[in-house]
Design a protein around this motif. Structure first.
Motif, PDB file in Angstrom:
ATOM      1  N   ASP A  48      35.836 -12.078   5.183  1.00  0.00           N
ATOM      2  CA  ASP A  48      35.766 -10.591   5.712  1.00  0.00           C
ATOM      3  C   ASP A  48      37.026 -10.632   6.829  1.00  0.00           C
ATOM      4  O   ASP A  48      36.750 -10.828   8.143  1.00  0.00           O
ATOM      5  N   LYS A  49      38.231 -10.281   6.470  1.00  0.00           N
ATOM      6  CA  LYS A  49      39.788 -10.163   7.140  1.00  0.00           C
ATOM      7  C   LYS A  49      39.464  -8.757   7.913  1.00  0.00           C
ATOM      8  O   LYS A  49      40.210  -9.077   9.129  1.00  0.00           O
ATOM      9  N   ASN A  50      38.777  -7.651   7.799  1.00  0.00           N
ATOM     10  CA  ASN A  50      38.868  -6.524   8.520  1.00  0.00           C
ATOM     11  C   ASN A  50      37.599  -6.353   9.150  1.00  0.00           C
ATOM     12  O   ASN A  50      37.547  -5.421  10.040  1.00  0.00           O
ATOM     13  N   GLY A  51      36.603  -7.416   9.665  1.00  0.00           N
ATOM     14  CA  GLY A  51      35.493  -7.422  10.037  1.00  0.00           C
ATOM     15  C   GLY A  51      34.611  -6.113   9.668  1.00  0.00           C
ATOM     16  O   GLY A  51      33.595  -5.816  10.856  1.00  0.00           O
ATOM     17  N   ASP A  52      34.445  -5.448   8.740  1.00  0.00           N
ATOM     18  CA  ASP A  52      33.575  -4.321   8.365  1.00  0.00           C
ATOM     19  C   ASP A  52      32.255  -4.771   7.619  1.00  0.00           C
ATOM     20  O   ASP A  52      31.573  -3.909   7.166  1.00  0.00           O
ATOM     21  N   GLY A  53      32.032  -6.153   7.627  1.00  0.00           N
ATOM     22  CA  GLY A  53      30.654  -6.671   7.295  1.00  0.00           C
ATOM     23  C   GLY A  53      30.661  -6.987   5.630  1.00  0.00           C
ATOM     24  O   GLY A  53      29.535  -7.397   5.075  1.00  0.00           O
ATOM     25  N   ILE A  54      31.805  -6.654   4.957  1.00  0.00           N
ATOM     26  CA  ILE A  54      31.727  -6.829   3.550  1.00  0.00           C
ATOM     27  C   ILE A  54      33.150  -7.679   3.314  1.00  0.00           C
ATOM     28  O   ILE A  54      34.024  -7.471   3.972  1.00  0.00           O
ATOM     29  N   ILE A  55      33.130  -8.264   1.970  1.00  0.00           N
ATOM     30  CA  ILE A  55      34.316  -8.738   1.438  1.00  0.00           C
ATOM     31  C   ILE A  55      34.722  -7.768   0.217  1.00  0.00           C
ATOM     32  O   ILE A  55      33.855  -7.586  -0.695  1.00  0.00           O
ATOM     33  N   THR A  56      35.891  -6.942   0.292  1.00  0.00           N
ATOM     34  CA  THR A  56      36.106  -6.080  -0.522  1.00  0.00           C
ATOM     35  C   THR A  56      37.080  -6.845  -1.630  1.00  0.00           C
ATOM     36  O   THR A  56      37.570  -8.094  -1.299  1.00  0.00           O
ATOM     37  N   VAL A  57      37.619  -6.080  -2.740  1.00  0.00           N
ATOM     38  CA  VAL A  57      38.540  -6.842  -3.635  1.00  0.00           C
ATOM     39  C   VAL A  57      39.497  -7.326  -3.124  1.00  0.00           C
ATOM     40  O   VAL A  57      40.155  -8.184  -3.419  1.00  0.00           O
ATOM     41  N   ASP A  58      40.355  -6.580  -2.209  1.00  0.00           N
ATOM     42  CA  ASP A  58      41.652  -6.870  -1.612  1.00  0.00           C
ATOM     43  C   ASP A  58      41.397  -8.293  -0.614  1.00  0.00           C
ATOM     44  O   ASP A  58      42.402  -8.734  -0.576  1.00  0.00           O
ATOM     45  N   GLU A  59      40.301  -8.511  -0.442  1.00  0.00           N
ATOM     46  CA  GLU A  59      39.839  -9.856   0.425  1.00  0.00           C
ATOM     47  C   GLU A  59      39.557 -10.948  -0.565  1.00  0.00           C
ATOM     48  O   GLU A  59      38.886 -11.815   0.117  1.00  0.00           O
ATOM     49  N   MET A  60      39.789 -10.707  -1.600  1.00  0.00           N
ATOM     50  CA  MET A  60      39.281 -11.703  -2.942  1.00  0.00           C
ATOM     51  C   MET A  60      40.487 -12.552  -3.148  1.00  0.00           C
ATOM     52  O   MET A  60      41.013 -12.044  -4.263  1.00  0.00           O
ATOM     53  N   PRO A  61      41.060 -13.468  -2.716  1.00  0.00           N
ATOM     54  CA  PRO A  61      42.412 -14.268  -3.128  1.00  0.00           C
ATOM     55  C   PRO A  61      42.181 -14.662  -4.572  1.00  0.00           C
ATOM     56  O   PRO A  61      41.225 -14.974  -5.073  1.00  0.00           O
ATOM     57  N   GLY A  62      43.288 -14.549  -5.429  1.00  0.00           N
ATOM     58  CA  GLY A  62      43.297 -14.995  -6.774  1.00  0.00           C
ATOM     59  C   GLY A  62      42.740 -14.097  -7.779  1.00  0.00           C
ATOM     60  O   GLY A  62      43.059 -14.041  -8.758  1.00  0.00           O
ATOM     61  N   LEU A  63      42.291 -12.782  -7.225  1.00  0.00           N
ATOM     62  CA  LEU A  63      41.679 -11.873  -8.369  1.00  0.00           C
ATOM     63  C   LEU A  63      42.617 -10.666  -8.336  1.00  0.00           C
ATOM     64  O   LEU A  63      43.335 -10.337  -7.288  1.00  0.00           O
ATOM     65  N   ASN A  64      42.889 -10.206  -9.310  1.00  0.00           N
ATOM     66  CA  ASN A  64      43.964  -9.149  -9.746  1.00  0.00           C
ATOM     67  C   ASN A  64      43.441  -8.432 -10.947  1.00  0.00           C
ATOM     68  O   ASN A  64      43.574  -8.852 -12.226  1.00  0.00           O
ATOM     69  N   TYR A  65      43.135  -7.100 -10.481  1.00  0.00           N
ATOM     70  CA  TYR A  65      42.639  -6.197 -11.538  1.00  0.00           C
ATOM     71  C   TYR A  65      44.013  -5.359 -11.901  1.00  0.00           C
ATOM     72  O   TYR A  65      44.574  -4.387 -11.145  1.00  0.00           O
ATOM     73  N   ASP A  66      44.379  -5.639 -13.127  1.00  0.00           N
ATOM     74  CA  ASP A  66      45.821  -5.226 -13.643  1.00  0.00           C
ATOM     75  C   ASP A  66      45.664  -4.525 -15.027  1.00  0.00           C
ATOM     76  O   ASP A  66      46.559  -3.900 -15.365  1.00  0.00           O
ATOM     77  N   ASN A  67      44.299  -4.302 -15.523  1.00  0.00           N
ATOM     78  CA  ASN A  67      44.150  -3.882 -16.767  1.00  0.00           C
ATOM     79  C   ASN A  67      45.117  -4.169 -17.878  1.00  0.00           C
ATOM     80  O   ASN A  67      45.731  -3.358 -18.619  1.00  0.00           O
ATOM     81  N   SER A  68      45.408  -5.650 -17.901  1.00  0.00           N
ATOM     82  CA  SER A  68      46.540  -6.299 -18.781  1.00  0.00           C
ATOM     83  C   SER A  68      46.017  -6.416 -20.118  1.00  0.00           C
ATOM     84  O   SER A  68      46.621  -6.474 -21.167  1.00  0.00           O
ATOM     85  N   MET A  69      44.670  -6.118 -20.404  1.00  0.00           N
ATOM     86  CA  MET A  69      44.083  -6.543 -21.488  1.00  0.00           C
ATOM     87  C   MET A  69      43.921  -5.255 -22.478  1.00  0.00           C
ATOM     88  O   MET A  69      44.021  -3.976 -22.002  1.00  0.00           O
ATOM     89  N   SER A  70      43.768  -5.486 -23.842  1.00  0.00           N
ATOM     90  CA  SER A  70      43.670  -4.298 -24.733  1.00  0.00           C
ATOM     91  C   SER A  70      42.276  -3.695 -24.459  1.00  0.00           C
ATOM     92  O   SER A  70      41.273  -4.151 -23.869  1.00  0.00           O
ATOM     93  N   SER A  71      42.344  -2.592 -25.105  1.00  0.00           N
ATOM     94  CA  SER A  71      40.932  -1.841 -25.176  1.00  0.00           C
ATOM     95  C   SER A  71      39.760  -2.763 -26.021  1.00  0.00           C
ATOM     96  O   SER A  71      40.220  -3.612 -26.621  1.00  0.00           O
TER      97      SER A  71
END
Length: 987
Positions: free
Chosen positions: A588-611
């Motif tokens: 929890d980098k910003n101290g808001d009590g949760i871990i959001t996607v931007d605080e999960m190293p190595g995870l990248n939602y890029d919609n690179s796969m096909s439909s």
């Protein structure tokens, strides 16, 4: 038919002859008693007494009289005397000796090399494609009317091996393997009568024979131990290019190692002294996969060199680099509930079944396969041979997958249940939406080394063999390995409506959310799932065999020998599921009590796969939130250990550590005689085996445990062959067999599946399968490269392994007395039966007018039925043997001339039971019937260079799995069409 009029096949071989090498065959001493007579009758008689195969056209034999011979003499010397004074000369074509009209006088033995009947073409899979005008007689005249090359020549080789075997076998040889569009050895095996395969991610992986999964797999007659669960060889990693032939033995002989309830499958690699003096061949192909829309490549190369027919060296390599994609729907199983109104009367109905999830999966895979093979073959003397073999294979699969999940509940609106209690449609409020991304790599490595030597004396033949195998693997597998388990942030609500009634591969689904479900910022971490499946298997064996010639009436020889095998199987399946709360201090980098996607190293939602499932009918989400994740980056960021048994809580309970020693002795008698004019050959013997097994593991992270078992068996067997006519053969066999349970099932471990709240437990007290089996075949070889065979079989199985499922409280994992795991465990069962028949037909259509005389057909059909002690918990009806399709068939059509050859192959199997399941979980699982269409083609640019093309899964058929009823869909999987195109050459 023209072909049947033009030729008649003359052959007879004893076991000792079929075991001999080509050079040794020519030096073999046989007893002959043949009076002078017309060649039409004398040559068949000589072939039977010599144990070789001779082809001669009827016009060639017309009007020729052979000399009489009597006494013991070298086979080649005897043949020279037989033909002395005639104008018949000898030509080697494939595995046969062909007689042609030539100059009058004896033919020197140096002009040819005799081959034992049934041996593969010494030219191998490449040179066997030579055009007919490449085959010349000893006086260099073209033998235009001899056509036993290419596909037809390969089919003839397979027939030769089958026809001259001392037991009931089916065979596929190098040319069949090389010209069929197969990615690996398992797919090549699927062309053999009675063999059915299962696929993993589009590749042939495991196999059954006559619906039975308890089979023995060998490489060059030795145990093929691999990196898979229970020591299986993971055949998807073995390239078919290294294989010279595949022999499936359906009836055992006493000298064969035990362990097969269905059949023993022997993968024979190529040997240098079976090839020409120098052979160099290679193939390079592009590899296109349509769902991944990617162009990769694969290639293979072989070099073989002989030195004075005494010493040979062979090395080969096959490598591929491809990118594949799979599209999958998975319901995550079904749950029985009493909290859903399925008929709209406002009252919840008992005993209805709803799906656990809607899971849309896209598997994006980058694969590298490497297979190496080498062989050293040395003949210090004509009757002494030494061989060293080595095979190495590696499959490396980097797999990122998107798993778009909707977790259903019992909050139903307008639910509809069918007559089987399946909730086929409805709306469910407050469901959980989870767009998960997995990093799940697989890497399998296997090494097999072998040494053999044999010495053929005048009276006693001796052979010795030793081998070592090692298989290691780490298998994240689909849906395992590493993922961030994300859920919508607080206040984000999802309602879902589904409809399974359409019967498509994916049910209809609509989502109603109060947030943008494709915005990664709307999700937070719930937990991390981090697991692996690790194997480390090893084994070695050694055997010594003696074959003693007796010449005591019908008893031709006695074989005795012994074998020792030691196998060590080790696996572990640790799983770690740290919660988000336990990771807040680090994540929890910003101290808001949760871990959001931007605080999960190595995870990248890029919609690179096909439909999702493009082209499939239905109304469901096509564009999913997809991306990639790097587990190494994630582990480093959160300080997570690599999951191993010693680093993860409760990791040690997943250890399966099994040591198994087997000692065997056997005696076998071989006989041959005649009843009237009918030649009879056969063998009978008994094998004694003693098996000791130690299963070790842990009951907890600190409490070790072990269990020891011992089993002893006497295994009699007998095989009988009657040559009813030169083209018709009847065989009968009976034997007692045992098949060990998978080493994966006899461990003491417990493997929990934490998310699904299920698990599996081993049972070290499992006994081997035992059966008494009976086989009979009728084989009609009605024309060259053609045969019609009918086989029947019956197996009386005295001990089955069955699976039981029961709820258990699991300390350390169950959160309370009502939080139970459904644990499946194999136990010793009762008796049952397996019976069926096989029909195989292949025909080179040489009787048709040109150019249709270049056509041919192969077809086979297998029917298998079983009665087992397995009982379906939901219906209380008996269940068949898992993996057994009642109906399966192959259809292959081919065309081949000097310029062009192609094959089209269709394989089909009916539905089969995949696994026994509990009534509370939706019932037993079945795989629906499925067929697959493949094709291959080749254009010969020159005698040495050719263009090649192959297509796999042309119909892109879907694999569908269901629970109890087809409406209760469990999963649907669609893999790429795969196309290979390139160039091959042989010099």
């Amino acid at each position: 038919m023209r072909a049947s009029r033009a030729y008649f096949m003359l052959a007879s071989a004893s076991l000792a002859w079929s075991m001999a090498s080509p050079a040794e065959a020519a030096a073999q001493v046989r007893r002959f008693d043949i009076p002078a007579q017309p060649a039409r009758t004398g040559i068949p008689l000589f072939a039977r007494q010599a144990g070789i195969e001779i082809l001669v056209s009827a016009p060639t034999a017309e009007g020729v009289t052979i000399s009489g011979i009597k006494g013991a003499m070298d086979v080649s010397q005897a043949l020279q005397r037989l033909l002395a004074g005639t104008d018949l000369v000898m030509v080697r074509v494939g595995s046969a000796i062909v007689l042609k009209r030539g100059k009058v006088g004896p033919t020197p033995a140096a002009a040819f090399t005799m081959m034992p009947a049934g041996e593969p073409n010494p030219q191998g899979s490449e040179a066997a494609g030579a055009a007919p005008d490449d085959i010349v007689s000893s006086d260099n005249q073209a033998a235009q009317d001899i056509i036993v090359t290419g596909i037809r020549g390969s089919l003839q080789q397979s027939i030769n091996v089958k026809r001259r075997a001392s037991n009931i076998v089916d065979v596929i040889t190098a040319q069949d393997i090389g010209k069929l569009p197969d990615q690996n050895v398992a797919e090549s095996m699927s062309r053999i009568t009675g063999v059915q395969i299962t696929r993993r991610e589009g590749d042939g992986s495991n196999f059954t024979v006559r619906g039975i999964s308890q089979n023995r797999l060998e490489i060059n007659g030795r145990t093929f131990l691999g990196p898979g669960a229970g020591g299986s060889a993971s055949l998807e990693s073995i390239s078919p290019e290294i294989i010279g032939s595949i022999v499936v033995s359906k009836s055992p002989t006493a000298d064969m190692p035990e362990g097969a309830l269905g059949a023993t499958v022997n993968l024979k690699t190529k040997r240098p002294l079976d090839l020409d003096d120098l052979v160099i061949s290679g193939r390079l192909q592009g590899a296109y996969t349509d769902q991944a829309d990617h162009l990769g490549y694969r290639g293979s190369a072989l070099i073989s060199k002989n030195f004075d027919d005494r010493f040979g060296v062979l090395a080969s390599i096959a490598y591929s680099n491809t990118h594949t994609q799979g599209q999958s729907f998975d319901s995550g199983g079904w749950t029985r509930t009493d909290a859903i109104d399925g008929d709209g009367d406002g009252v919840d109905d008992p005993g209805l079944f709803r799906p656990n999830r809607f899971m849309a999966r896209i598997y994006d895979r980058r694969e590298q396969r490497l297979t190496l093979n080498s062989s050293l073959q040395f003949r210090p003397a004509d009757n002494w041979e030494i061989i060293l073999d080595g095979t190495y294979s590696r499959l490396k699969r980097e797999r990122n997958s998107a798993n778009y999940q909707i977790l259903f509940n019992n909050n139903d609106v307008d639910a509809v249940a069918d007559e089987h209690g399946t909730v086929v449609s409805g709306t469910f409020t407050g469901v959980t939406l989870r767009p998960l991304i997995y990093d799940e790599p697989t890497e399998f490595r296997s090494t097999n080394l072998g040494f053999s030597t044999k010495y053929d004396g005048d009276v006693v033949k001796m052979s010795a063999d030793a081998s070592y195998s090692k298989g290691k693997g780490t298998d994240g597998g689909p849906g395992a390995s590493f993922t961030y388990v994300v859920v919508p942030r607080a206040g984000n609500v999802t309602n879902a409506s589904y409809d399974f009634s359409g019967g498509g591969p994916v049910p209809n689904l609509s989502l109603d959310t109060n947030f943008d479900r494709n915005d990664p910022a709307q999700y937070q971490l719930a937990s991390i799932f981090d697991g692996d499946n690790i194997t480390n298997n090893s084994g070695y064996d050694g055997r010594v065999d003696f074959d003693i010639r007796t010449d005591w009436g019908l008893l031709s020889s006695i074989q005795v020998g012994s074998r020792y095998e030691k196998i060590k199987f080790y696996s572990e399946s640790p799983q770690s599921v740290p919660s988000a709360a336990s990771l807040l201090a680090v994540g929890d980098k910003n101290g808001d009590g949760i871990i959001t996607v931007d605080e999960m190293p190595g995870l990248n939602y890029d919609n690179s796969m096909s439909s999702f499932f493009p082209g499939a009918s239905g109304d469901f989400p096509r564009d999913l939130l997809t991306g990639t994740v790097d587990k190494d980056v994630a582990r480093d960021a959160f300080g997570l250990p690599i999951p191993r048994a010693d680093t993860i809580p409760l990791g040690r309970v997943s250890i399966r550590d099994v040591d198994q020693d087997t000692l065997a002795f056997y005696v076998r008698a071989n006989f041959k005689s005649e009843v009237g004019s009918i030649p009879i050959t056969g063998n009978a013997g008994v094998r004694y085996i003693s098996i000791e097994r130690i299963s070790s593991g842990y009951l907890s992270d600190t409490q070790a445990t072990a269990s020891k078992s011992r089993f002893d068996y006497w295994l009699p067997s007998a095989n009988l062959s009657l040559e009813l006519s030169p083209s018709l053969m009847f065989r009968a066999a009976a034997a007692k067999v045992v098949a060990r349970p998978s080493l994966n099932d006899v461990g003491v471990s417990f493997i929990p599946f934490i998310v699904a709240r299920t698990g599996s437990r081993g049972n070290p007290a499992l006994r081997p399968f035992q059966a008494t089996q009976y086989d009979a075949t009728l084989e009609w070889y009605f024309a060259p490269s053609s045969a019609l065979t009918l086989a029947g079989f019956y197996k009386d199985v005295s001990s089955f392994t069955i699976n039981t499922t029961r709820p258990e409280f699991v300390p350390g994992l169950s959160t309370g007395p009502d939080d139970l795991f459904q644990i499946t465990q194999p136990v010793n069962g009762k008796s049952g039966t397996i019976k069926g028949f096989e029909l195989a037909y292949q025909h080179a259509l040489r009787f048709l007018p040109a150019p249709f005389d270049n056509l041919g057909i192969q077809a086979n059909y297998t029917f298998v039925d079983s009665k087992t002690p397995l009982v379906d918990e939901a219906t209380q009806r008996g269940l068949p043997l898992p993996g057994l399709s009642k109906h399966s068939y192959n259809l292959i059509g081919y065309y081949e001339d000097e310029l062009l050859s192609f094959r089209v192959a269709y394989i089909h199997r009916s539905k089969y039971l995949q696994g026994q399941g509990s009534a509370a979980s939706g019932g037993s699982s079945y795989m629906q019937a499925r067929g697959q269409l493949d094709a291959s083609a080749q254009i010969n640019l020159t005698k040495t260079v050719r263009l090649t093309a192959e297509a796999i899964n042309l119909t892109r058929s879907v694999e569908r799995q269901y629970l109890q009823d087809p409406a209760r869909l469990l999963s649907s999987l669609r893999e790429d069409r795969r196309f290979f195109f390139g160039v091959a050459a042989t010099f």
